[in-house]
Design a protein around this motif. Structure first.
Motif, PDB file in Angstrom:
ATOM      1  N   LEU A  37     -14.701  -6.054   4.576  1.00  0.00           N
ATOM      2  CA  LEU A  37     -15.244  -5.426   5.796  1.00  0.00           C
ATOM      3  C   LEU A  37     -16.279  -4.633   5.315  1.00  0.00           C
ATOM      4  O   LEU A  37     -17.367  -4.657   6.097  1.00  0.00           O
ATOM      5  CB  LEU A  37     -14.131  -4.476   6.459  1.00  0.00           C
ATOM      6  CG  LEU A  37     -13.200  -5.274   7.141  1.00  0.00           C
ATOM      7  CD1 LEU A  37     -12.013  -4.336   7.741  1.00  0.00           C
ATOM      8  CD2 LEU A  37     -13.750  -6.162   8.215  1.00  0.00           C
ATOM      9  N   LEU A  38     -16.391  -3.953   4.265  1.00  0.00           N
ATOM     10  CA  LEU A  38     -17.653  -3.316   3.808  1.00  0.00           C
ATOM     11  C   LEU A  38     -18.617  -4.103   3.368  1.00  0.00           C
ATOM     12  O   LEU A  38     -19.917  -4.218   3.908  1.00  0.00           O
ATOM     13  CB  LEU A  38     -17.603  -2.421   2.697  1.00  0.00           C
ATOM     14  CG  LEU A  38     -16.579  -1.055   2.877  1.00  0.00           C
ATOM     15  CD1 LEU A  38     -16.149  -0.387   1.770  1.00  0.00           C
ATOM     16  CD2 LEU A  38     -17.409  -0.101   3.832  1.00  0.00           C
ATOM     17  N   GLU A  39     -18.448  -5.317   2.849  1.00  0.00           N
ATOM     18  CA  GLU A  39     -19.411  -6.474   2.773  1.00  0.00           C
ATOM     19  C   GLU A  39     -19.912  -6.886   3.915  1.00  0.00           C
ATOM     20  O   GLU A  39     -21.196  -7.271   4.495  1.00  0.00           O
ATOM     21  CB  GLU A  39     -18.913  -7.285   1.893  1.00  0.00           C
ATOM     22  CG  GLU A  39     -18.758  -7.206   0.426  1.00  0.00           C
ATOM     23  CD  GLU A  39     -17.972  -8.329  -0.281  1.00  0.00           C
ATOM     24  OE1 GLU A  39     -17.540  -9.348   0.284  1.00  0.00           O
ATOM     25  OE2 GLU A  39     -17.581  -8.049  -1.521  1.00  0.00           O
ATOM     26  N   LYS A  43     -16.977  -2.553  15.790  1.00  0.00           N
ATOM     27  CA  LYS A  43     -15.536  -2.758  15.449  1.00  0.00           C
ATOM     28  C   LYS A  43     -15.213  -2.807  13.949  1.00  0.00           C
ATOM     29  O   LYS A  43     -14.095  -1.969  13.590  1.00  0.00           O
ATOM     30  CB  LYS A  43     -15.469  -4.336  15.978  1.00  0.00           C
ATOM     31  CG  LYS A  43     -13.996  -4.687  16.025  1.00  0.00           C
ATOM     32  CD  LYS A  43     -13.896  -6.199  16.584  1.00  0.00           C
ATOM     33  CE  LYS A  43     -12.283  -6.794  16.216  1.00  0.00           C
ATOM     34  NZ  LYS A  43     -12.387  -8.172  16.552  1.00  0.00           N
ATOM     35  N   ILE A  44     -16.063  -3.147  13.157  1.00  0.00           N
ATOM     36  CA  ILE A  44     -15.703  -2.640  11.792  1.00  0.00           C
ATOM     37  C   ILE A  44     -15.524  -1.379  11.361  1.00  0.00           C
ATOM     38  O   ILE A  44     -14.738  -0.976  10.625  1.00  0.00           O
ATOM     39  CB  ILE A  44     -16.864  -3.456  10.875  1.00  0.00           C
ATOM     40  CG1 ILE A  44     -16.836  -4.984  10.926  1.00  0.00           C
ATOM     41  CG2 ILE A  44     -16.690  -3.137   9.313  1.00  0.00           C
ATOM     42  CD1 ILE A  44     -18.171  -5.811  10.232  1.00  0.00           C
ATOM     43  N   LEU A  65      -8.119   2.100   7.375  1.00  0.00           N
ATOM     44  CA  LEU A  65      -7.617   1.346   6.227  1.00  0.00           C
ATOM     45  C   LEU A  65      -7.880   2.537   5.052  1.00  0.00           C
ATOM     46  O   LEU A  65      -8.810   3.644   5.105  1.00  0.00           O
ATOM     47  CB  LEU A  65      -8.514   0.191   5.731  1.00  0.00           C
ATOM     48  CG  LEU A  65      -8.251  -0.956   6.611  1.00  0.00           C
ATOM     49  CD1 LEU A  65      -9.374  -2.014   6.269  1.00  0.00           C
ATOM     50  CD2 LEU A  65      -6.957  -1.409   6.373  1.00  0.00           C
ATOM     51  N   PRO A  66      -7.146   2.508   3.900  1.00  0.00           N
ATOM     52  CA  PRO A  66      -7.328   3.503   2.803  1.00  0.00           C
ATOM     53  C   PRO A  66      -8.561   3.464   2.084  1.00  0.00           C
ATOM     54  O   PRO A  66      -9.004   2.301   1.827  1.00  0.00           O
ATOM     55  CB  PRO A  66      -5.912   3.466   2.086  1.00  0.00           C
ATOM     56  CG  PRO A  66      -5.827   1.846   2.328  1.00  0.00           C
ATOM     57  CD  PRO A  66      -6.096   1.765   3.648  1.00  0.00           C
ATOM     58  N   GLU A  95      -8.113  -4.527  -0.462  1.00  0.00           N
ATOM     59  CA  GLU A  95      -9.138  -5.998  -0.691  1.00  0.00           C
ATOM     60  C   GLU A  95      -9.868  -6.327   0.586  1.00  0.00           C
ATOM     61  O   GLU A  95     -10.955  -6.663   0.550  1.00  0.00           O
ATOM     62  CB  GLU A  95      -8.263  -7.325  -1.083  1.00  0.00           C
ATOM     63  CG  GLU A  95      -7.881  -7.084  -2.342  1.00  0.00           C
ATOM     64  CD  GLU A  95      -6.763  -8.160  -2.769  1.00  0.00           C
ATOM     65  OE1 GLU A  95      -6.585  -9.012  -1.986  1.00  0.00           O
ATOM     66  OE2 GLU A  95      -6.526  -8.352  -4.064  1.00  0.00           O
ATOM     67  N   LYS A  96      -9.021  -5.882   1.908  1.00  0.00           N
ATOM     68  CA  LYS A  96      -9.731  -6.113   3.184  1.00  0.00           C
ATOM     69  C   LYS A  96     -10.806  -5.079   3.605  1.00  0.00           C
ATOM     70  O   LYS A  96     -11.750  -5.300   4.029  1.00  0.00           O
ATOM     71  CB  LYS A  96      -8.486  -5.902   4.312  1.00  0.00           C
ATOM     72  CG  LYS A  96      -8.914  -6.107   5.768  1.00  0.00           C
ATOM     73  CD  LYS A  96      -7.600  -6.039   6.826  1.00  0.00           C
ATOM     74  CE  LYS A  96      -8.262  -6.251   7.998  1.00  0.00           C
ATOM     75  NZ  LYS A  96      -6.825  -6.194   9.157  1.00  0.00           N
ATOM     76  N   ARG A  97     -10.471  -3.784   3.027  1.00  0.00           N
ATOM     77  CA  ARG A  97     -11.575  -2.968   3.114  1.00  0.00           C
ATOM     78  C   ARG A  97     -12.725  -3.177   2.339  1.00  0.00           C
ATOM     79  O   ARG A  97     -14.022  -2.926   3.159  1.00  0.00           O
ATOM     80  CB  ARG A  97     -10.947  -1.385   2.649  1.00  0.00           C
ATOM     81  CG  ARG A  97     -12.076  -0.471   2.842  1.00  0.00           C
ATOM     82  CD  ARG A  97     -11.472   0.970   2.283  1.00  0.00           C
ATOM     83  NE  ARG A  97     -12.582   1.914   2.607  1.00  0.00           N
ATOM     84  CZ  ARG A  97     -12.951   2.502   3.536  1.00  0.00           C
ATOM     85  NH1 ARG A  97     -12.218   2.217   4.598  1.00  0.00           N
ATOM     86  NH2 ARG A  97     -13.744   3.328   3.675  1.00  0.00           N
TER      87      ARG A  97
END
Length: 111
Positions: free
Chosen positions: A88-90, A27-28, A35-36, A83-85
């Motif tokens: 999500l990576l974390e 899902k992530i 996202l960019p 910031e959301k990206r």
């Protein structure tokens, strides 16, 4: 002699947790595709004795780094997405580590 019996309910719980983490990772990854990439920065340009500061999006394309000039409005819209990206990576990294740990535990338990 008593032989240690394996408790199957614990293994089932670990398997279901691993499956849940794998679904979260998928899902992530789907969300990250939308996202960019990159980060916001400022680029200074000197022209005719003046210095101009432009917001730009820095991202990697293969082995080279690309700079894309943005308007101030677009940079403001892009900031929350970046910031959301990052968050999500974390989360993705934490879930991958959790899956690796669960796999290691399940491998030892099956011996």
């Amino acid at each position: 002699m008593k032989q240690n019996e394996k408790d199957e309910s614990i293994f089932k719980m670990l398997l279901s947790e691993r499956d849940r983490c794998v679904l979260v990772i998928e899902k992530i990854n789907r969300e990250l595709e939308k996202l960019p990439k990159g980060s916001l920065g400022q680029r200074k340009v000197r022209s005719h004795g003046k210095e101009y500061v432009y917001p730009c999006l820095k991202y990697r394309d293969g082995s080279s780094v690309k700079f894309e000039h943005l308007s101030a409005e677009k940079a403001e819209k892009l900031q929350p997405m970046l910031e959301k990206r990052k968050k999500l990576l974390e989360d993705l990294k934490a879930n991958k580590k959790r899956v690796a740990t669960l796999n290691a535990i399940l491998q030892k338990g099956q011996r």
